[in-house]
Design an enzyme around this catalytic site. Structure first.
Site, PDB file in Angstrom:
ATOM      1  N   GLY A   1      47.173  33.408  26.816  1.00 41.51           N
ATOM      2  CA  GLY A   1      47.928  32.494  27.674  1.00 41.51           C
ATOM      3  C   GLY A   1      47.021  31.476  28.310  1.00 41.51           C
ATOM      4  N   ASN A   2      47.302  31.123  29.554  1.00 43.76           N
ATOM      5  CA  ASN A   2      46.510  30.067  30.169  1.00 43.76           C
ATOM      6  C   ASN A   2      45.482  30.589  31.174  1.00 43.76           C
ATOM      7  OD1 ASN A   2      47.502  30.018  32.960  1.00 43.76           O
ATOM      8  ND2 ASN A   2      49.435  29.385  32.029  1.00 43.76           N
ATOM      9  N   THR A   3      44.570  29.675  31.504  1.00 43.80           N
ATOM     10  CA  THR A   3      43.437  30.019  32.359  1.00 43.80           C
ATOM     11  C   THR A   3      43.859  30.534  33.728  1.00 43.80           C
ATOM     12  OG1 THR A   3      42.199  28.316  31.226  1.00 43.80           O
ATOM     13  CG2 THR A   3      41.303  29.065  33.289  1.00 43.80           C
TER      14      THR A   3
ATOM     15  N   VAL B   1      46.609  32.011  34.757  1.00 39.01           N
ATOM     16  CA  VAL B   1      47.144  33.379  34.705  1.00 39.01           C
ATOM     17  C   VAL B   1      46.050  34.344  34.265  1.00 39.01           C
ATOM     18  CG1 VAL B   1      48.901  34.885  33.702  1.00 39.01           C
ATOM     19  CG2 VAL B   1      49.479  32.547  34.312  1.00 39.01           C
TER      20      VAL B   1
ATOM     21  N   GLU C   1      42.539  35.623  25.889  1.00 38.12           N
ATOM     22  CA  GLU C   1      42.564  34.551  24.886  1.00 38.12           C
ATOM     23  C   GLU C   1      43.235  33.363  25.567  1.00 38.12           C
ATOM     24  OE1 GLU C   1      41.680  34.764  21.488  1.00 38.12           O
ATOM     25  OE2 GLU C   1      40.802  36.758  21.758  1.00 38.12           O
TER      26      GLU C   1
END
Lengths: 486, 453
Positions: B188-190, B192, B210
């Protein structure tokens, strides 16, 4: 994967503490600049650093031994075997193998990429922080340093303030042997460590307790910094009925009382039947007397407790169960006799915390199954030991439990093999190191594929538009063993 | 205890029974997973069409095939990977057995995301199952159809206690993260990612994150631009740009910018026709929020191609922006959409500097016929992975670990790396319990021993 933050923007310095209040900003900036300039990349540079570290050890061996004696009453023998020699071996191993370790690691390719070159490139992370403990203050500070330097990082070392004399040598003498544009030692206590942890590092290597491990990992989370945490636990030692009690007692006593029990992989407690306990006790007494004499207090081979706080803590534990061997203590010297406790209950303090001292409780179990259940009810330890003449018993313990590492009929001798990494699992830690594993821990493993600009025909199939004939290909591929057409 | 807590406890209890230890069991589960995929391929494609306007072709070739390959590879290799690995011994340990023993970690949590909702959720499961763990799966709620499909079919094929699927939004995810796991893999994103790592820290749970970033794509003057642009267009615009390893932006010399634009346009027309909206092969943006976000990135930019969108269908035309200012918004966040900015740089050095001033990306691309250029670009930058003269494909080689560095993530998986990520590799030394005479030298008293220096 998208977000509103400026992640694509220039690196965010906003999370750094304000200049002026921050004693580390300059040092860290200097190290980062040196890293960005590429100073630590060439093998020659790294080799020079490792050699410098080796020279430091050689030239100041006596100084280090004295510091270790002051901090822990460590004997010259223990200092040599568990601190200096072991560090020197790691340095030598790294020097011998550095170029091979640095090479790109070729990997097997799949059908579609046969014409390409696929490999893993090992790269330094950048700025590494190593936070070390006090119990093996040379080994546990410098061995990680070897890995971090070999991997081409700039390093900030934070030795433990509890091993004060060793800290002084590391802070004052060591930097002279290394390139100070790429390396710094930060002495200090929890406040300094806290301040350091506010900053962004590219890797953090921490050895210490699970409690502080959580704090370090939480701090690392703010910057998405990967970590290796070498923590601890209560390392069980199962002693089967089928064994020679004296041999077991010798090994058990040596590994338990080495460094006065202040070893993260020491056997913490024994699990055995009442019968075996009866045979072990005189054997343990015999081993202790043989190792430390009738008056262990006067033995140069028995160390002392690191601090008053730990001494008081350990003295408190002497009240658990019943003292079968030892039990003496002297506050003025922070001396605790090699002690064995029996009739210990599971809920007593000595069975609730990692002992980290020269006290060995024996807990009775009536069967192998009971021992395994006992072990599995608790947090996964850093080490686990099983003593038995019967191979099956040893294997059962191995298969039905988990721990960082495992010793069958032996204590932590596995630490002498660079091919067996040291690391925990669960509460006892994450990540591992020693030998090549150190180099790999402090490196980013970058997946690289060098594709061919030609032979575009082979790629045709992957491009849209996806016509009907392609869909037939899909059904065919699904029906057979699939293959990627990428 | 909450319902989610119960599900996790059940998985742990099932793990503790030892069911997953025999390799045969794990292989059976993987074979069942494979059957599930083959028998439900149409449903999987249907879910992808509903969520992302994908079609059966790219559902297979951009998602399903990766997982099937992984399963194939893992089943074949599992006995080898799971076996004790003997290690090199020292002279003092010649008589001992020294080896690394692989064990499952326990209960693994896999949190998927929405862009390749099948692959990023199921591919990690393969490694986690192979390593002998129980696996709790939390698909992304944004790819709703896939989340529902997985929750329906997985329990029909796999052991229900060991491999539960938990669906829901932020509050369910928060609930799940309170539980203790033995490894968490998050895609997901940085932002989170940091939250996940914080939650994991409370339990000392190791993690694989990731994440993403802005993947630079440097196009050298010395390069076959036709091939380069074709490959770049393919990797950038697949799934309407919503690919974590897509080339995010192009860096090139101003003298070739126009040619790049023309060749990208040519490839885009070949792939998607004059009007991509009519192409069955062109995707849609996952939701309105992201649609608005990506449309916003085009504001104030020089649009060389595309630049339009339709909110009702969440369609954004394949778009190329030229002479983009590095300070503008489109260069400040991961685009994750079909918008390709071109930023001009005057040299390889300038490109390298540009890249290094920014967070380390998940992927980096360099197109050149000159090996020296490629070599320099790779050695003077860092990223999760690299492909030279193509894009995306380093992902598909199972012997290459797939993961990020710095802001783009930590840890990696795929193939054997998955097995390693989801295992504890325990160092073992077993010695015969013989008489101690040979070991005498190590025991105190030491005075006699310290005769040499």
């Amino acid at each position: 994967m998208s977000g509103k933050e400026g992640k694509g923007a220039a690196k965010d310095p906003g999370s750094e503490p304000t200049l002026g209040m921050d004693p580390f900003a300059d040092t860290l900036r200097r190290l980062r600049e040196a890293f960005s300039a590429g100073r630590t990349r060439p093998a020659e540079f790294r080799e020079a650093q490792l050699r410098g570290l080796g020279r430091f050890l050689q030239e100041h061996k006596q100084l280090l031994q004295e510091a270790l004696a002051q901090d822990l009453h460590k004997s010259a023998f223990e200092s040599e075997v568990s601190e200096i020699s072991i560090t020197q071996s790691e340095i030598n191993l790294a020097l011998r193998n550095l170029r091979a370790w640095m090479k790109d690691e070729k990997v097997p390719k799949n059908l579609a990429t046969q014409l390409d070159s696929a490999f893993i490139r090992k790269e330094p992370f950048g700025l590494v922080l190593v936070i070390a403990p006090w119990n093996y203050p040379v080994n546990l500070t410098l061995v990680p340093l070897v890995g971090a330097l070999a991997a081409g990082n700039c390093v900030v070392l934070k030795p433990s303030e509890f091993s004060r004399s060793t800290e002084k040598v590391l802070a004052e003498v060591l930097p002279r042997y290394l390139d100070q544009s790429c390396f710094a030692v930060v002495p200090g206590g929890p406040q300094e460590t806290g301040q350091l942890l506010e900053h962004k590092f590219d890797y953090i290597f921490f050895t210490g307790s699970p409690r502080v491990g959580r704090i370090v990992m939480s701090a690392a989370a703010k910057h998405l910094t990967p970590v290796t945490l070498e923590l601890g636990g209560k390392n069980p030692c199962y002693v089967d009925d089928d064994c020679d009690p004296q041999t077991v007692a010798n090994r058990l006593a040596w590994f338990r009382y080495f460094n006065t029990g202040q070893t993260c992989v020491a056997p913490d407690y024994v699990l055995c039947s009442p019968d075996t306990q009866e045979r072990l006790l005189p054997a343990l007494q015999s081993a202790i007397t043989r190792f430390y004499g009738e008056d262990p207090r006067s033995s140069p081979d028995l160390g002392r407790i690191i601090s008053d706080k730990h001494f008081q803590r350990l003295r408190g534990l002497l009240g658990c169960g019943r003292v079968a061997i030892g039990g003496q203590s002297d506050e003025s010297e922070r001396y605790i006799a090699p002690t064995v406790l029996v009739d210990v209950e599971e809920m007593e303090p000595v069975m609730q915390e990692e002992i980290f001292g020269p006290i060995l409780p024996i807990v009775n179990v009536r069967s192998l199954d009971e021992a395994i259940d006992f072990i599995n009810r608790r947090e996964k330890p850093l080490a686990l030991y099983a003593f038995s003449n019967n191979k099956q018993v040893v294997n059962q313990i191995l298969d039905r439990t988990s721990s960082g590492s495992f010793g069958g009929n032996e204590g932590f001798i596995y630490l002498t093999l660079p091919s067996l990494p040291l690391g925990g699992v669960g509460n006892s830690g994450m990540g591992r190191y020693h030998g090549k594993f150190s180099f790999d821990t402090f490196s980013h493993h970058r997946a690289c594929l060098l594709s061919h600009p030609g032979l575009e025909k082979l790629n045709e199939i992957r491009y849209p538009p996806y016509t009907n004939s392609r869909e037939q290909l899909v059904s065919w591929a699904l029906g057979s063993h699939s293959c990627t057409l990428l | 205890m909450s319902k989610i807590g119960e599900v996790v406890q059940r998985a742990r209890a099932a793990f503790n029974l030892g069911k997953t230890r025999p390799l045969q069991f794990r292989i059976q589960q993987l074979e069942a997973l494979r059957r599930m995929i083959k028998e439900h391929e149409k449903d999987i494609a249907g879910a992808l069409t509903a969520d992302l306007h994908r079609n059966e072709w790219n559902a297979y070739y951009e998602e399903v095939v990766y997982v099937l390959e992984e399963i194939e590879h893992v089943i074949k290799k599992l006995p080898e990977w799971a076996a004790d690995e003997p290690v090199e011994k020292t002279p003092q340990t010649q008589q001992d057995e020294c080896y690394i023993h692989s064990e499952p970690l326990g209960v693994v949590l896999i949190i998927g995301t929405w862009n390749y909702p099948f692959t990023v959720t199921v591919q990690p499961m393969v490694g986690a199952i192979a390593a002998g763990n129980a696996v709790v799966v939390k698909p992304s709620e944004l790819s709703e159809n896939m989340a529902n499909l997985l929750a329906t079919v997985i329990p029909q094929y796999l052991d229900r206690d060991l491999y539960p699927v938990i669906n829901g939004g932020i509050s369910e995810t928060t609930e799940v993260l309170k539980e203790r796991f033995d490894h968490i893999l998050y895609t997901g994103n940085t932002a989170v990612g940091k939250i996940i790592m914080m939650a994991a820290a409370k339990h000392l749970t190791p993690i694989t994150l990731e994440l993403g970033g802005k993947n630079p794509c440097y196009v050298d003057k010395d390069c076959d631009l036709d091939v380069a642009c074709r490959r770049i267009a393919w990797g950038k615009f697949m799934n309407s740009g919503q690919t974590c390893v897509a080339p995010d932006y192009i860096l090139c010399d101003p003298s070739i910018q126009n040619q790049i634009v023309e060749k990208l346009k040519k490839s885009l027309k070949e792939f998607y026709g004059e009007d991509a909206k009519k192409s069955r092969d062109y995707g849609r943006i996952i939701n309105s929020r992201h649609f608005q976000r990506v449309m916003g990135l085009m504001e104030g930019q020089k649009v060389a191609y595309g630049g339009t969108g339709d909110a009702a269908t969440r369609y954004i035309a394949p778009t190329i922006l030229t002479d983009v200012d590095p300070q503008s918004q489109v260069m400040q966040e991961e685009i994750f959409g079909p918008v390709m900015p071109i930023v001009c740089v005057r040299s390889l050095e300038e490109a390298i500097q540009f890249i290094n001033q920014r967070e380390k990306p998940l992927a980096l691309y360099v197109f050149s016929l000159n090996d020296k250029v490629i070599k320099k670009m790779i050695s003077e930058t860092s990223s999760g992975g690299v492909t030279a003269n193509d894009v995306v494909v380093h992902n598909s080689v199972h012997s290459l670990p797939y993961g990020g560095v710095g802001n783009s993530g930590m840890g990696s998986y795929h193939g054997k790396k998955s097995f390693e990520t989801f295992s504890h590799r325990r160092s073992c030394l077993v010695r015969p319990l013989l008489n101690d005479e040979s070991l005498k030298a190590r025991y105190p008293p030491s005075l006699a021993k310290m005769t040499r220096h």
